[in-house]
Design a protein around this motif. Structure first.
Motif, PDB file in Angstrom:
ATOM      1  N   LEU B  11       0.689  -1.062  -0.497  1.00 12.67           N
ATOM      2  CA  LEU B  11       0.151  -0.001   0.011  1.00 12.67           C
ATOM      3  C   LEU B  11       0.518   1.309   0.203  1.00 12.67           C
ATOM      4  O   LEU B  11       0.592   2.372  -0.614  1.00 12.67           O
ATOM      5  N   ILE B  12       1.947   1.165   1.308  1.00  4.74           N
ATOM      6  CA  ILE B  12       2.853   2.417   0.662  1.00  4.74           C
ATOM      7  C   ILE B  12       3.196   2.649  -0.216  1.00  4.74           C
ATOM      8  O   ILE B  12       3.673   3.913  -0.987  1.00  4.74           O
ATOM      9  N   VAL B  13       4.238   1.875  -1.290  1.00  6.17           N
ATOM     10  CA  VAL B  13       4.270   1.774  -2.504  1.00  6.17           C
ATOM     11  C   VAL B  13       3.216   2.413  -3.683  1.00  6.17           C
ATOM     12  O   VAL B  13       4.133   2.811  -4.003  1.00  6.17           O
ATOM     13  N   LEU B  14       2.349   1.198  -3.356  1.00  8.40           N
ATOM     14  CA  LEU B  14       1.065   1.952  -3.843  1.00  8.40           C
ATOM     15  C   LEU B  14       0.971   3.597  -4.560  1.00  8.40           C
ATOM     16  O   LEU B  14       0.668   4.055  -4.854  1.00  8.40           O
ATOM     17  N   LEU B  15       1.034   4.047  -3.094  1.00  9.42           N
ATOM     18  CA  LEU B  15       0.781   5.592  -2.075  1.00  9.42           C
ATOM     19  C   LEU B  15       1.814   6.541  -2.842  1.00  9.42           C
ATOM     20  O   LEU B  15       1.487   7.189  -3.638  1.00  9.42           O
ATOM     21  N   PHE B  16       2.944   6.079  -2.883  1.00  9.56           N
ATOM     22  CA  PHE B  16       4.332   6.556  -3.397  1.00  9.56           C
ATOM     23  C   PHE B  16       4.306   7.308  -5.171  1.00  9.56           C
ATOM     24  O   PHE B  16       4.047   7.666  -5.928  1.00  9.56           O
ATOM     25  N   LEU B  17       3.867   5.895  -5.912  1.00 11.12           N
ATOM     26  CA  LEU B  17       3.596   5.861  -6.636  1.00 11.12           C
ATOM     27  C   LEU B  17       2.433   6.345  -7.585  1.00 11.12           C
ATOM     28  O   LEU B  17       2.325   7.428  -8.704  1.00 11.12           O
ATOM     29  N   ALA B  18       1.242   6.985  -6.916  1.00 11.28           N
ATOM     30  CA  ALA B  18       0.250   7.225  -7.388  1.00 11.28           C
ATOM     31  C   ALA B  18       0.384   8.865  -7.114  1.00 11.28           C
ATOM     32  O   ALA B  18      -0.124   9.542  -7.797  1.00 11.28           O
ATOM     33  N   SER B  19       1.314   8.734  -5.746  1.00 10.63           N
ATOM     34  CA  SER B  19       1.617  10.844  -5.755  1.00 10.63           C
ATOM     35  C   SER B  19       2.401  11.157  -6.512  1.00 10.63           C
ATOM     36  O   SER B  19       2.653  12.639  -6.918  1.00 10.63           O
ATOM     37  N   PHE B  20       3.615  10.205  -7.687  1.00 13.63           N
ATOM     38  CA  PHE B  20       4.245  10.840  -8.326  1.00 13.63           C
ATOM     39  C   PHE B  20       3.669  10.945  -9.300  1.00 13.63           C
ATOM     40  O   PHE B  20       3.674  11.782 -10.337  1.00 13.63           O
ATOM     41  N   LEU B  21       2.905   9.854  -9.355  1.00 15.93           N
ATOM     42  CA  LEU B  21       1.236   9.696 -11.325  1.00 15.93           C
ATOM     43  C   LEU B  21       0.730  11.005 -11.055  1.00 15.93           C
ATOM     44  O   LEU B  21       1.047  12.020 -11.642  1.00 15.93           O
ATOM     45  N   MET B  22      -0.095  11.779  -9.942  1.00 14.62           N
ATOM     46  CA  MET B  22      -0.514  13.143  -9.566  1.00 14.62           C
ATOM     47  C   MET B  22       0.263  14.125 -10.025  1.00 14.62           C
ATOM     48  O   MET B  22       0.042  15.143 -10.161  1.00 14.62           O
ATOM     49  N   ASN B  23       1.077  13.783  -8.958  1.00 13.00           N
ATOM     50  CA  ASN B  23       2.215  15.121  -8.693  1.00 13.00           C
ATOM     51  C   ASN B  23       3.381  15.127 -10.082  1.00 13.00           C
ATOM     52  O   ASN B  23       3.329  16.837 -10.760  1.00 13.00           O
ATOM     53  N   PHE B  24       3.602  14.909 -11.008  1.00 11.14           N
ATOM     54  CA  PHE B  24       4.315  14.729 -11.869  1.00 11.14           C
ATOM     55  C   PHE B  24       4.014  14.795 -13.448  1.00 11.14           C
ATOM     56  O   PHE B  24       4.942  14.180 -14.421  1.00 11.14           O
ATOM     57  N   THR B  25       2.476  14.061 -13.772  1.00 10.71           N
ATOM     58  CA  THR B  25       2.519  13.720 -14.725  1.00 10.71           C
ATOM     59  C   THR B  25       0.635  14.965 -15.166  1.00 10.71           C
ATOM     60  O   THR B  25       0.499  15.508 -14.382  1.00 10.71           O
ATOM     61  N   ASP B  26       0.591  14.706 -16.577  1.00 13.71           N
ATOM     62  CA  ASP B  26      -0.531  15.058 -16.316  1.00 13.71           C
ATOM     63  C   ASP B  26      -1.954  14.288 -16.594  1.00 13.71           C
ATOM     64  O   ASP B  26      -3.251  14.437 -17.161  1.00 13.71           O
ATOM     65  N   ILE B  27      -1.741  13.079 -15.811  1.00 14.12           N
ATOM     66  CA  ILE B  27      -2.632  12.339 -16.016  1.00 14.12           C
ATOM     67  C   ILE B  27      -3.773  12.511 -14.864  1.00 14.12           C
ATOM     68  O   ILE B  27      -5.083  12.733 -16.359  1.00 14.12           O
ATOM     69  N   PRO B  28      -3.593  13.702 -14.133  1.00 14.67           N
ATOM     70  CA  PRO B  28      -4.807  13.610 -13.149  1.00 14.67           C
ATOM     71  C   PRO B  28      -6.092  15.025 -14.234  1.00 14.67           C
ATOM     72  O   PRO B  28      -7.143  15.062 -14.548  1.00 14.67           O
ATOM     73  N   GLN B  29      -5.448  15.525 -14.487  1.00 15.35           N
ATOM     74  CA  GLN B  29      -5.781  16.754 -16.204  1.00 15.35           C
ATOM     75  C   GLN B  29      -6.540  15.566 -16.926  1.00 15.35           C
ATOM     76  O   GLN B  29      -7.366  16.431 -17.071  1.00 15.35           O
ATOM     77  N   ARG B  30      -5.861  15.171 -17.680  1.00 13.98           N
ATOM     78  CA  ARG B  30      -6.489  15.021 -18.852  1.00 13.98           C
ATOM     79  C   ARG B  30      -7.555  13.630 -17.859  1.00 13.98           C
ATOM     80  O   ARG B  30      -8.959  13.585 -18.553  1.00 13.98           O
ATOM     81  N   ILE B  31      -7.760  12.965 -16.883  1.00 14.03           N
ATOM     82  CA  ILE B  31      -8.629  12.515 -16.556  1.00 14.03           C
ATOM     83  C   ILE B  31      -9.516  13.629 -15.898  1.00 14.03           C
ATOM     84  O   ILE B  31     -11.021  13.519 -17.105  1.00 14.03           O
ATOM     85  N   GLN B  32      -9.518  14.144 -15.462  1.00 11.92           N
ATOM     86  CA  GLN B  32     -10.573  15.441 -15.140  1.00 11.92           C
ATOM     87  C   GLN B  32     -10.895  15.896 -16.451  1.00 11.92           C
ATOM     88  O   GLN B  32     -12.686  16.619 -16.647  1.00 11.92           O
ATOM     89  N   MET B  33     -10.451  16.265 -17.842  1.00 13.27           N
ATOM     90  CA  MET B  33     -10.140  16.302 -19.001  1.00 13.27           C
ATOM     91  C   MET B  33     -11.853  15.597 -19.669  1.00 13.27           C
ATOM     92  O   MET B  33     -12.634  16.158 -20.050  1.00 13.27           O
ATOM     93  N   GLN B  34     -11.685  14.076 -19.351  1.00 13.48           N
ATOM     94  CA  GLN B  34     -12.826  13.130 -19.890  1.00 13.48           C
ATOM     95  C   GLN B  34     -14.051  13.288 -19.463  1.00 13.48           C
ATOM     96  O   GLN B  34     -14.799  13.072 -19.180  1.00 13.48           O
ATOM     97  N   ARG B  35     -13.667  13.052 -17.566  1.00 14.93           N
ATOM     98  CA  ARG B  35     -14.816  13.498 -16.632  1.00 14.93           C
ATOM     99  C   ARG B  35     -15.280  14.562 -17.216  1.00 14.93           C
ATOM    100  O   ARG B  35     -17.098  14.889 -17.807  1.00 14.93           O
ATOM    101  N   PHE B  36     -14.478  15.641 -17.154  1.00 13.56           N
ATOM    102  CA  PHE B  36     -15.612  17.066 -17.540  1.00 13.56           C
ATOM    103  C   PHE B  36     -16.373  17.264 -19.140  1.00 13.56           C
ATOM    104  O   PHE B  36     -17.520  18.058 -19.115  1.00 13.56           O
ATOM    105  N   SER B  37     -15.676  16.445 -19.759  1.00 16.43           N
ATOM    106  CA  SER B  37     -15.894  17.078 -21.200  1.00 16.43           C
ATOM    107  C   SER B  37     -17.745  15.383 -21.021  1.00 16.43           C
ATOM    108  O   SER B  37     -18.613  15.857 -21.800  1.00 16.43           O
ATOM    109  N   SER B  38     -17.699  14.548 -20.210  1.00 13.03           N
ATOM    110  CA  SER B  38     -18.754  13.657 -20.432  1.00 13.03           C
ATOM    111  C   SER B  38     -19.738  14.701 -19.834  1.00 13.03           C
ATOM    112  O   SER B  38     -20.831  14.142 -19.866  1.00 13.03           O
ATOM    113  N   PHE B  39     -19.579  15.161 -18.525  1.00  6.98           N
ATOM    114  CA  PHE B  39     -20.627  15.942 -18.028  1.00  6.98           C
ATOM    115  C   PHE B  39     -21.052  17.069 -18.534  1.00  6.98           C
ATOM    116  O   PHE B  39     -22.263  16.704 -19.356  1.00  6.98           O
TER     117      PHE B  39
END
Lengths: 95, 365
Positions: B11-39
């Motif tokens: 879980l800790i490793v997963l948390l670190f990995l998730a934290s890295f993806l959330m903070n240092f990539t555009d993935i959250p924005q892309r996920i959000q864009m998909q959510r908002f565009s579907s909305f």
């Protein structure tokens, strides 16, 4: 009975996950719980008024009527009855 | 290491990995864009459904008033009759140019309706014009939403898509109000914006107009508590706003400025904290036109030093377009009392005052 053995770190992580989940659904719970009144029935009505006396009454809107139209005579003094206003009456219910 | 410690390590490793993806990539924005565009897309479908429904109602109404091939008439109107605003980088005579362009456009719309409905009463022609304008406005709204959504997706502009998602609930409300107004226009029911003409009609005791001051704008003459009151409102009961500024200009010039006061009554947009139907008064011309009518009122009032009062009934944009509600009607009654109070307190006996009921006179003769 089998005793479930969990160490304190795992318990802390599970509590953190639960809190996160609660934070995510809290706005939704609050919006559902807040009391809002909703419209249950809408009715188009018109206010008719006598041009001679103070007679005024509210009745169901009749197609083709408009404000200023003479729609009959007053039951009190036979003066002209005109449509004073047409509006939507909304009946609401509080959740 | 026992089992629970192993899970915790994962879980800790997963948390670190998730934290890295959330903070240092555009993935959250892309996920959000998909959510908002579907909305946005879901609401866009609802808007398109609303437009289709409004089209059906418009066609049914035009058919009922005797227009042959109403769908052709509708298609010929939508996407045409746009107005290019005059050059504002050089503001000299901009009002004159804007007024000219508005008149030209309105004339073209009127001619278009007259060609298919020459025999009908003028108030029906006005209502058909409004019905066409409503469908056209909904079409434009849908096109704009789709334009910004596709633009945002094309250039991965997540801020644009997010802004659109934030604003679309408000747009849907306005669109619903537009769609709802078509019933009012086709059935001749007053809408929220009709409060001005409604107050004017109350002032004249539901009497008939004396004459037409300018196209589609009537003049009424009454006496209230020994004061001469001229009341101006658009000719009803069809959907019409008239030319209140031009009518006032003509009236004041006719009487050589011998007017003690001018009172305008209109609907005003409320703030969210305000109640619908609240009445307020102040100074100025209460009218929400693009400019020419308002400036005509201001100019003629200042030229002859006539005090200009404004009485407004507060409502939301949706309420202004929807059939009159009880709250707004009660507001109209309060506005009527306010106008009477101004006349009694600020105009001397034997004096002359002009009251203008500004707004769409649909459902108000």
């Amino acid at each position: 009975m089998v005793a479930l053995q969990l160490d304190s770190l795992l318990v802390a992580l599970m509590i953190a996950a639960l809190l996160l989940l609660l934070t995510a659904v809290l706005p939704w719970i609050l919006s559902v719980a807040s009391s809002k009144s909703r419209v249950v029935k809408e009715e188009l009505v018109e206010v008719v008024k006598c041009l001679k006396c103070d007679y005024e009454s509210v009745r169901k809107y009749e197609k083709g009527d408009y404000v200023g139209k003479v729609v009959g005579s007053c039951p009190n003094d036979k003066g002209s009855l005109v449509v004073k206003a047409i509006y939507v009456e909304r009946y609401t219910q509080t959740k | 290491m026992d089992g629970s410690n192993e899970i915790a390590s994962y879980l800790i490793v997963l948390l670190f990995l998730a934290s890295f993806l959330m903070n240092f990539t555009d993935i959250p924005q892309r996920i959000q864009m998909q959510r908002f565009s579907s909305f946005v897309r879901k609401r866009l479908y609802a808007l398109e459904e609303l437009e289709a429904d409004t089209r059906r109602k418009a066609i049914a109404y035009m058919s009922s008033v005797g227009i042959k091939e109403p769908s052709k008439v509708l298609e010929g109107f939508i996407d045409n009759f746009f107005l290019i605003r005059p050059v504002d980088i050089e503001p000299t005579d901009i009002i004159k140019r804007l007024k000219h362009l508005i008149r030209v456009r309105e004339g073209s719309v009127r001619d278009y309706v007259r060609t298919v409905l020459s025999e009908a009463d003028r108030s029906i022609q006005y209502s058909v014009e409004s019905v066409l304008e409503v469908v056209s406005a909904l079409r434009l709204l849908n096109k704009l939403i789709r334009h910004y959504l596709e633009l945002g997706l094309k250039y991965n502009n997540w801020i644009l898509v997010m802004q659109l998602a934030m604003q679309i609930p408000e747009v849907v409300e306005v669109a619903k109000a537009y769609a709802g107004s078509i019933d009012a226009f086709s059935s001749g029911i007053p809408i929220g914006d009709s409060v001005g003409p409604l107050v004017a009609k109350m002032l004249v005791g539901w009497g008939e107009p004396t004459r037409e001051l300018s196209e589609g704008t009537d003049l009424y003459e009454v006496e209230i508590d020994k004061r001469k009151v001229y009341v101006i409102k658009a000719s009803g009961p069809g959907s019409n706003v008239g030319w209140p500024g031009e009518a006032l200009e003509r009236l004041v010039r006719e009487y050589d400025g011998e007017i003690e006061r001018i009172i305008t009554v209109d609907a005003a947009l409320k703030l969210e904290s305000e109640e619908s139907g609240e009445v307020a008064y102040g100074a100025g011309a209460a009218i929400g036109d693009p400019g020419p009518e308002k400036i005509a009122m201001e100019r003629v009032a200042s030229e002859h030093s006539i005090p200009l009062d404004a009485v407004v009934v507060k409502m939301s944009e949706a309420e202004a377009l929807s059939p009159l509600s009880k709250k707004i009607y009660e507001g109209a009654l309060r506005a009527y009392d306010t106008v009477l109070k101004i006349i009694r307190e600020k105009v001397r006996e034997g004096g002359t005052v002009v009251v203008i009921g500004v707004g769409n006179t649909v459902g108000v003769r």
